[in-house]
Design a protein around this motif. Sequence first.
Motif, PDB file in Angstrom:
ATOM      1  N   ASN A   1       0.875  -1.210   0.037  1.00 27.57           N
ATOM      2  CA  ASN A   1       0.150   0.069  -0.113  1.00 27.57           C
ATOM      3  C   ASN A   1       0.835   1.203  -0.021  1.00 27.57           C
ATOM      4  N   LEU A   2       1.964   1.160   0.186  1.00 31.19           N
ATOM      5  CA  LEU A   2       3.013   2.320   0.168  1.00 31.19           C
ATOM      6  C   LEU A   2       3.799   2.249  -1.264  1.00 31.19           C
ATOM      7  N   ALA A   3       3.929   1.359  -1.669  1.00 25.23           N
ATOM      8  CA  ALA A   3       4.879   1.001  -2.963  1.00 25.23           C
ATOM      9  C   ALA A   3       4.722   2.227  -4.018  1.00 25.23           C
ATOM     10  N   VAL A   4       3.662   2.610  -4.209  1.00 28.56           N
ATOM     11  CA  VAL A   4       3.158   3.554  -5.317  1.00 28.56           C
ATOM     12  C   VAL A   4       3.863   4.940  -4.914  1.00 28.56           C
ATOM     13  N   LEU A   5       3.847   5.054  -3.594  1.00 28.71           N
ATOM     14  CA  LEU A   5       4.433   6.484  -3.075  1.00 28.71           C
ATOM     15  C   LEU A   5       5.777   6.285  -3.227  1.00 28.71           C
ATOM     16  N   ILE A   6       6.663   5.178  -2.804  1.00 28.65           N
ATOM     17  CA  ILE A   6       7.810   5.056  -2.816  1.00 28.65           C
ATOM     18  C   ILE A   6       8.371   5.014  -3.950  1.00 28.65           C
ATOM     19  N   GLN A   7       7.686   4.491  -4.941  1.00 27.39           N
ATOM     20  CA  GLN A   7       8.314   4.699  -6.649  1.00 27.39           C
ATOM     21  C   GLN A   7       8.107   6.043  -6.969  1.00 27.39           C
ATOM     22  N   THR A   8       7.290   6.899  -6.679  1.00 25.91           N
ATOM     23  CA  THR A   8       6.992   8.163  -6.982  1.00 25.91           C
ATOM     24  C   THR A   8       8.118   9.067  -6.550  1.00 25.91           C
ATOM     25  N   LEU A   9       8.459   8.882  -5.187  1.00 31.65           N
ATOM     26  CA  LEU A   9       9.624   9.579  -4.525  1.00 31.65           C
ATOM     27  C   LEU A   9      11.122   9.268  -5.005  1.00 31.65           C
ATOM     28  N   CYS A  10      11.074   7.917  -5.068  1.00 26.76           N
ATOM     29  CA  CYS A  10      12.336   7.408  -5.245  1.00 26.76           C
ATOM     30  C   CYS A  10      12.980   7.495  -6.975  1.00 26.76           C
ATOM     31  N   GLN A  11      12.187   7.229  -7.718  1.00 28.78           N
ATOM     32  CA  GLN A  11      12.463   6.972  -9.188  1.00 28.78           C
ATOM     33  C   GLN A  11      13.154   8.435  -9.480  1.00 28.78           C
ATOM     34  N   PRO A  12      12.543   9.302  -9.375  1.00 26.43           N
ATOM     35  CA  PRO A  12      13.109  10.621 -10.070  1.00 26.43           C
ATOM     36  C   PRO A  12      14.382  10.987  -9.641  1.00 26.43           C
ATOM     37  N   LEU A  13      14.670  10.513  -8.179  1.00 26.56           N
ATOM     38  CA  LEU A  13      15.960  10.830  -7.547  1.00 26.56           C
ATOM     39  C   LEU A  13      16.992   9.974  -7.878  1.00 26.56           C
ATOM     40  N   GLY A  14      16.760   8.831  -8.451  1.00 21.61           N
ATOM     41  CA  GLY A  14      17.729   7.529  -8.794  1.00 21.61           C
ATOM     42  C   GLY A  14      18.076   6.831  -7.647  1.00 21.61           C
ATOM     43  N   ILE A  15      16.992   6.824  -6.665  1.00 19.13           N
ATOM     44  CA  ILE A  15      17.351   6.004  -5.350  1.00 19.13           C
ATOM     45  C   ILE A  15      16.693   4.603  -5.660  1.00 19.13           C
ATOM     46  N   PRO A  16      17.653   3.637  -5.235  1.00 24.81           N
ATOM     47  CA  PRO A  16      16.831   2.148  -5.582  1.00 24.81           C
ATOM     48  C   PRO A  16      16.029   1.724  -4.391  1.00 24.81           C
ATOM     49  N   TYR A  17      14.906   1.144  -4.575  1.00 24.55           N
ATOM     50  CA  TYR A  17      14.121   0.693  -3.673  1.00 24.55           C
ATOM     51  C   TYR A  17      13.685  -0.725  -3.710  1.00 24.55           C
ATOM     52  N   THR A  18      13.327  -1.369  -2.368  1.00 22.64           N
ATOM     53  CA  THR A  18      12.981  -2.653  -2.322  1.00 22.64           C
ATOM     54  C   THR A  18      11.542  -2.552  -1.684  1.00 22.64           C
ATOM     55  N   VAL A  19      10.581  -3.516  -2.410  1.00 29.25           N
ATOM     56  CA  VAL A  19       9.327  -3.727  -1.682  1.00 29.25           C
ATOM     57  C   VAL A  19       9.364  -5.033  -0.787  1.00 29.25           C
ATOM     58  N   LEU A  20       8.914  -4.803   0.591  1.00 18.61           N
ATOM     59  CA  LEU A  20       8.847  -5.883   1.326  1.00 18.61           C
ATOM     60  C   LEU A  20       7.225  -6.606   1.200  1.00 18.61           C
ATOM     61  N   THR A  21       7.243  -7.726   0.979  1.00 18.71           N
ATOM     62  CA  THR A  21       5.859  -8.476   1.029  1.00 18.71           C
ATOM     63  C   THR A  21       5.808  -9.540   2.008  1.00 18.71           C
ATOM     64  N   TYR A  22       4.541  -9.955   2.465  1.00 21.27           N
ATOM     65  CA  TYR A  22       4.357 -10.938   3.379  1.00 21.27           C
ATOM     66  C   TYR A  22       3.762 -12.156   2.980  1.00 21.27           C
ATOM     67  N   GLY A  23       2.319 -11.707   2.517  1.00 24.32           N
ATOM     68  CA  GLY A  23       1.530 -13.021   2.253  1.00 24.32           C
ATOM     69  C   GLY A  23       0.484 -12.508   1.254  1.00 24.32           C
ATOM     70  N   LYS A  24      -0.906 -12.773   1.644  1.00 27.61           N
ATOM     71  CA  LYS A  24      -2.056 -12.683   0.878  1.00 27.61           C
ATOM     72  C   LYS A  24      -2.010 -11.230   0.274  1.00 27.61           C
ATOM     73  N   GLU A  25      -1.501 -10.359   0.817  1.00 30.38           N
ATOM     74  CA  GLU A  25      -1.827  -8.737   0.268  1.00 30.38           C
ATOM     75  C   GLU A  25      -1.207  -8.701  -0.960  1.00 30.38           C
ATOM     76  N   VAL A  26      -0.394  -9.550  -1.585  1.00 27.79           N
ATOM     77  CA  VAL A  26       0.008  -9.687  -3.172  1.00 27.79           C
ATOM     78  C   VAL A  26      -0.084 -10.986  -3.790  1.00 27.79           C
ATOM     79  N   TRP A  27      -1.180 -11.737  -3.282  1.00 26.11           N
ATOM     80  CA  TRP A  27      -1.672 -12.966  -3.981  1.00 26.11           C
ATOM     81  C   TRP A  27      -2.621 -12.796  -5.115  1.00 26.11           C
TER      82      TRP A  27
END
Length: 387
Positions: free
Chosen positions: A115-141
């Motif tokens: 639920n935070l991934a779009v925000l992180i992509q929006t902030l990090c990509q223009p700055l060239g900062i790499p990011y990782t998304v942590l997933t746990y279970g059914k929220e991405v199934w």
Amino acid sequence: MLIDTVGENLNLAEKVHGAANHVFVFLEIFAREGGIQSYVKDIFRAYSELKPGCRAEVFLLRDSSHCSNPFESDNLKFHYFQNQFSQIGRLTMAVALLKFLVYKRPQHVFCGHINLAVLIQTLCQPLGIPYTVLTYGKEVWEPLKKQEQRALASANSIWTISRYSRDRACAANGLDPQKIKMLACAIDSNKFIPGSKQPELVEKYGLDSTKVLMTVARLWSGDIYKGVDVTIRALPQIAKVFPEIKYLVIGRGDDQPRLAQLAKDLGVSDRVVFAGFVPTEELMAHYRLADAYIMPSQEGFGIVYLEAMTCGVPVLSGDDDGSADPLQDGKLGWRVPHRDPEAVAKACIEILQGNDQRCDGQWLREQAIAVFGMEAFQQRLQELLLS
């Protein structure tokens, strides 16, 4: 251009005094308890023990500074953004995070929820900062929104807790399996240890001279996949071999009346003990009451299996979920079709008979710790941070 120059100068100054090289962003960790929260606390615990060069800033959307936080230290600094108006809290955190990224330029950002991934992509990509998304279970199934899928696809990497979660997330959202890295759940072997049954708990739950099956699960009508109803259905068959059998169910929720009625309809209500909510710090003493931990479920991983095994208790899980990892594909426990009461009954009888190596509590504990103990978890976390 000016903001970039200022950011670079601040970044240089921060390096002299020990700049944060990692940023973690989570929804909430301390305001509530759950599998994700427990997993993240293990990450903090392991991170705190890493070499002194690792420093991180942690942004928490729904937690407040009033929460009890044992992880605040020189190398873990926390920022809280809880607000009674959720959108204001989210905006405030986004602005603070953007300022931090622009001026401090951390090496890597770790996004703690889809639920935070779009925000992180929006902030990090223009700055060239790499990011990782942590997933746990059914929220991405299941298939995600297109923008969330893009945020995952654009991530430098994706962490998840089991092969099952990886495979389901990839199948549902078209992800590259090579991008997904494993950071399985961990078990604290100093917290969960074998021991004798506490007489006061035996008396409290009426477990004297009985064989005890146990499940720890939320009893929510939306979580029937935990399999408590399946285990109740298995009890009449188990009782034919072990007449003294009892089933201790730890947890609370709106599904308890249905489960209690099911036990009554099957004539086993005297064998089912609903213990209600038990605080985490009291769980170990309850695991020690069990002769077997039974949860024919569909889990992303199933930390409860590790907790039981580390207490020396044999376990039963479903055969088509993330529990394959803690049970090491059946090496450490019984795996059965998760909605099959007969299969559950048969396996429970085998466990209670105790003739299998998987019933050897000391061996179980050693095997679980070797792969999933905090030392192994810390080593894996360091490998991922350096990769």
